[in-house]
Design a protein around this motif. Structure first.
Motif, PDB file in Angstrom:
ATOM      1  N   ASP A 356       0.825  -1.133  -0.133  1.00  0.00           N
ATOM      2  CA  ASP A 356      -0.026  -0.094   0.049  1.00  0.00           C
ATOM      3  C   ASP A 356       0.809   1.268   0.010  1.00  0.00           C
ATOM      4  O   ASP A 356       0.410   2.355  -0.494  1.00  0.00           O
ATOM      5  N   ASP A 357       2.139   1.060   0.671  1.00  0.00           N
ATOM      6  CA  ASP A 357       3.007   2.416   0.491  1.00  0.00           C
ATOM      7  C   ASP A 357       3.889   2.458  -0.533  1.00  0.00           C
ATOM      8  O   ASP A 357       4.663   3.140  -0.563  1.00  0.00           O
ATOM      9  N   GLY A 358       3.491   1.674  -1.665  1.00  0.00           N
ATOM     10  CA  GLY A 358       4.229   2.018  -2.764  1.00  0.00           C
ATOM     11  C   GLY A 358       5.713   1.420  -2.824  1.00  0.00           C
ATOM     12  O   GLY A 358       6.224   0.587  -1.818  1.00  0.00           O
ATOM     13  N   PRO A 359       6.450   1.678  -3.813  1.00  0.00           N
ATOM     14  CA  PRO A 359       7.559   1.232  -4.043  1.00  0.00           C
ATOM     15  C   PRO A 359       8.718   1.613  -2.960  1.00  0.00           C
ATOM     16  O   PRO A 359       9.592   0.711  -2.636  1.00  0.00           O
ATOM     17  N   ALA A 360       8.476   2.861  -2.394  1.00  0.00           N
ATOM     18  CA  ALA A 360       9.283   3.439  -1.393  1.00  0.00           C
ATOM     19  C   ALA A 360       9.458   2.574   0.039  1.00  0.00           C
ATOM     20  O   ALA A 360      10.289   2.415   0.600  1.00  0.00           O
ATOM     21  N   GLY A 361       8.276   1.843   0.251  1.00  0.00           N
ATOM     22  CA  GLY A 361       7.978   1.048   1.327  1.00  0.00           C
ATOM     23  C   GLY A 361       8.662  -0.660   1.032  1.00  0.00           C
ATOM     24  O   GLY A 361       8.417  -1.120   2.110  1.00  0.00           O
ATOM     25  N   GLN A 362       9.171  -0.782   0.218  1.00  0.00           N
ATOM     26  CA  GLN A 362       9.354  -2.197  -0.036  1.00  0.00           C
ATOM     27  C   GLN A 362      11.017  -2.380   0.072  1.00  0.00           C
ATOM     28  O   GLN A 362      11.773  -1.494   0.292  1.00  0.00           O
ATOM     29  N   GLN A 363      11.301  -3.705   0.392  1.00  0.00           N
ATOM     30  CA  GLN A 363      12.760  -3.920   0.682  1.00  0.00           C
ATOM     31  C   GLN A 363      13.194  -4.807  -0.688  1.00  0.00           C
ATOM     32  O   GLN A 363      12.682  -5.715  -0.807  1.00  0.00           O
ATOM     33  N   HIS A 364      14.140  -4.090  -1.620  1.00  0.00           N
ATOM     34  CA  HIS A 364      14.421  -4.797  -2.435  1.00  0.00           C
ATOM     35  C   HIS A 364      15.526  -6.201  -2.412  1.00  0.00           C
ATOM     36  O   HIS A 364      16.696  -5.530  -1.725  1.00  0.00           O
ATOM     37  N   PRO A 365      14.906  -7.150  -2.319  1.00  0.00           N
ATOM     38  CA  PRO A 365      15.808  -8.360  -1.892  1.00  0.00           C
ATOM     39  C   PRO A 365      16.756  -9.022  -2.965  1.00  0.00           C
ATOM     40  O   PRO A 365      16.672 -10.106  -3.287  1.00  0.00           O
ATOM     41  N   SER A 366      17.613  -8.196  -3.471  1.00  0.00           N
ATOM     42  CA  SER A 366      18.381  -8.450  -4.772  1.00  0.00           C
ATOM     43  C   SER A 366      19.356  -9.776  -4.207  1.00  0.00           C
ATOM     44  O   SER A 366      19.325 -10.786  -4.919  1.00  0.00           O
ATOM     45  N   LYS A 367      19.922  -9.692  -3.117  1.00  0.00           N
ATOM     46  CA  LYS A 367      20.866 -10.511  -2.521  1.00  0.00           C
ATOM     47  C   LYS A 367      20.236 -11.905  -2.195  1.00  0.00           C
ATOM     48  O   LYS A 367      20.736 -12.990  -2.214  1.00  0.00           O
ATOM     49  N   VAL A 368      18.631 -11.608  -1.788  1.00  0.00           N
ATOM     50  CA  VAL A 368      17.883 -13.034  -1.386  1.00  0.00           C
ATOM     51  C   VAL A 368      17.911 -13.936  -2.652  1.00  0.00           C
ATOM     52  O   VAL A 368      18.050 -15.145  -2.118  1.00  0.00           O
ATOM     53  N   TRP A 369      17.732 -13.333  -3.990  1.00  0.00           N
ATOM     54  CA  TRP A 369      17.501 -14.364  -5.052  1.00  0.00           C
ATOM     55  C   TRP A 369      18.829 -15.153  -5.444  1.00  0.00           C
ATOM     56  O   TRP A 369      18.930 -16.482  -5.498  1.00  0.00           O
ATOM     57  N   LYS A 370      20.056 -14.805  -4.628  1.00  0.00           N
ATOM     58  CA  LYS A 370      21.263 -15.417  -4.936  1.00  0.00           C
ATOM     59  C   LYS A 370      21.414 -16.728  -3.485  1.00  0.00           C
ATOM     60  O   LYS A 370      22.095 -17.295  -3.593  1.00  0.00           O
TER      61      LYS A 370
END
Length: 479
Positions: A356-370
């Motif tokens: 609901d708070d949009g992209p700014a409220g997300q945690q981009h888990p780029s490392k998680v995918w690895k």
């Protein structure tokens, strides 16, 4: 709400038999040739009459004594939308039956207690194959009427659609497989089920039940599926507090959970439990949502980054649909754990969810995918992936990279845009540039093709109910 009801009723086979009201048996003006229609055999004429609106079929009785006999000996197809409301009772009482398809969807039964007592009794005594019984309440939010117990005497039913009722207490009703021995399709729309035992009763009394649809309902705390005949179960916008438990459903092929809200706070973990104990033929499952669903296979609850084992796998599932916020690490880990439970998935649908708070409220888990555990189905079976509701966020681009390097059997990756973005050529071009610059997956590569497409169907109501219930559709989640 009226549009939703119309879309759902449009699926119901009993509604499809009536022809347009403009149909007419009268000869064209000025025609003086032979009456070839009356020369047709009775069997064929009955077939024709059964496909006419009831008011047109009844009018043929005035042609001759032979036609009067034909109408009375033809299984009745009646929609209360096709006849004056005052005539419904007369048609039901005068026709000897059987009734092939009856739709009563315009009456406010709260104001007509006498009709509510008489009509189900007539239907039960004369036999009805397909029945649509909708209490057209002036205020859908008001308390619904209890369903007349005489409906449970309609042993001839093959399809039953109930709308805006409360299931009665079934403790005192007749029990056994002879209650609904022929019933194959049961749909409950905006119907209150106060006790899980009442739903258990419906299943136990329907030994031939093929499809169960719970739509827009206040369901009981639990939905326990015990049936030797069920092949398709659909829960659509139906609140289930405790969860859905597939206890024993040896023929169940698809379990569809669409927009089923949790009963309490969305913050609580394990809000809606989905437990699968016995479903050896389950082939289609979705949408599982890590935010509100807790998946349990057998006695094992699936945790984030859990490593799969034979006891936590459902090998028959070929089509799987998940709703995930791809920008939240916890949901990404839970998604890969879900995937590990279905080692033979061939087609994977991911609906991208934005907080609901949009992209700014997300945690981009780029490392998680690895760091996620290896997913066997991606390596050996998944050949088509559809990413729905793509908006170009970083989490979505990371997911596409992950699929590009993990899905070794991939033939096609379809990126499905939102209706709003697809309607704007500038936005489409912007998203395609993002995919090209940031996904790391070329449009054509050894893993297949990356395609950008738009949503095809404007009505999710029609899509969900019709496609999900049609076992001839291999993939009910496809656009």
């Amino acid at each position: 709400m009226a549009t939703v009801i119309q879309d759902v009723l449009g699926y119901f086979p009993g509604e499809a038999h009536a022809l347009a009201a403009s149909s007419s048996l009268s000869a064209a003006a000025g025609y003086h040739g032979d009456d070839r229609v009356s020369a047709l055999p009775d069997t064929l004429l009955r077939n024709i009459l059964s496909r006419l609106p009831a008011k047109d079929a009844a009018r043929t009785a005035s042609l001759s004594s032979r036609w009067r006999h034909l109408w009375r000996s033809t299984p009745l197809v009646l929609r209360d939308a096709d006849v004056p409301r005052a005539a419904v009772a007369r048609v039901l009482a005068s026709h000897p039956g059987p009734f092939r398809a009856v739709t009563l969807a315009r009456c406010r039964f709260a104001y007509h207690e006498r009709m509510l007592a008489q009509w189900p009794r007539l239907l039960a005594s004369k036999g009805v194959d397909d029945l649509v019984l909708v209490n057209n309440a002036s205020d859908p939010s008001a308390d619904t009427l209890p369903l007349p117990a005489d409906v449970f005497r309609c042993a001839s039913l093959q399809r039953l659609f109930l709308g805006f009722w409360t299931l009665p207490d079934t403790a005192g009703l007749r029990r056994g497989a002879d209650v609904f021995p022929l019933l194959r399709e049961l749909s409950l729309f905006a119907t209150t089920i106060t006790d899980g035992d009442d739903l258990d009763y419906m299943l136990a009394c329907s030994p031939a039940l093929h499809t169960l649809a719970l739509i827009f309902n206040q369901t009981p705390d639990r939905v326990h599926l015990r049936s030797k005949s069920l092949r398709c179960v659909l829960l659509w916008l139906s609140m289930v507090e405790e969860g859905v438990v597939v206890v024993d459903a040896p023929l169940l092929e698809r379990l569809i959970l669409f927009d089923c809200p949790p009963a309490g706070s969305a913050e609580e973990e394990g809000q809606v439990k989905v437990k699968i104990f016995c479903a050896p033929k389950l082939r289609v499952l979705g949408y599982l949502d890590p935010r509100i669903h807790q998946l349990q296979i057998g006695d094992k609850v699936i945790k984030p980054n859990a490593r799969p084992s034979p006891s936590t796998m459902v090998p028959g599932v070929k089509v799987l649909a998940l709703k995930v916020n791809l920008g939240v690490s916890k949901e990404v880990k839970m998604m890969t754990s879900f995937l590990g439970c279905f080692p033979n998935v061939e087609r994977l649908h991911i609906e991208s969810v934005v907080a609901d708070d949009g992209p700014a409220g997300q945690q981009h888990p780029s490392k998680v995918w690895k760091e996620v555990c290896r997913v066997d189905c991606l390596k050996s079976h998944v050949n088509k992936v559809l990413l729905h509701q793509f908006r170009g966020h970083q989490g979505e681009l990371d997911f596409i990279k992950f699929i590009g390097r993990s899905a070794l059997q991939l033939q096609a990756l379809l990126v499905v845009l939102t209706p709003q973005d697809y309607a704007s050529p500038d936005k489409v071009n912007e998203l395609m540039r993002k995919l090209k610059d940031h996904s790391g997956v070329p449009w054509a590569c050894k893993y297949g093709f990356l395609l950008v497409v738009g949503p095809k169907l404007p009505s999710v109501w029609k899509w969900n109910f019709r496609k999900a219930s049609d076992l001839a559709e291999d993939d009910p989640f496809a656009s």
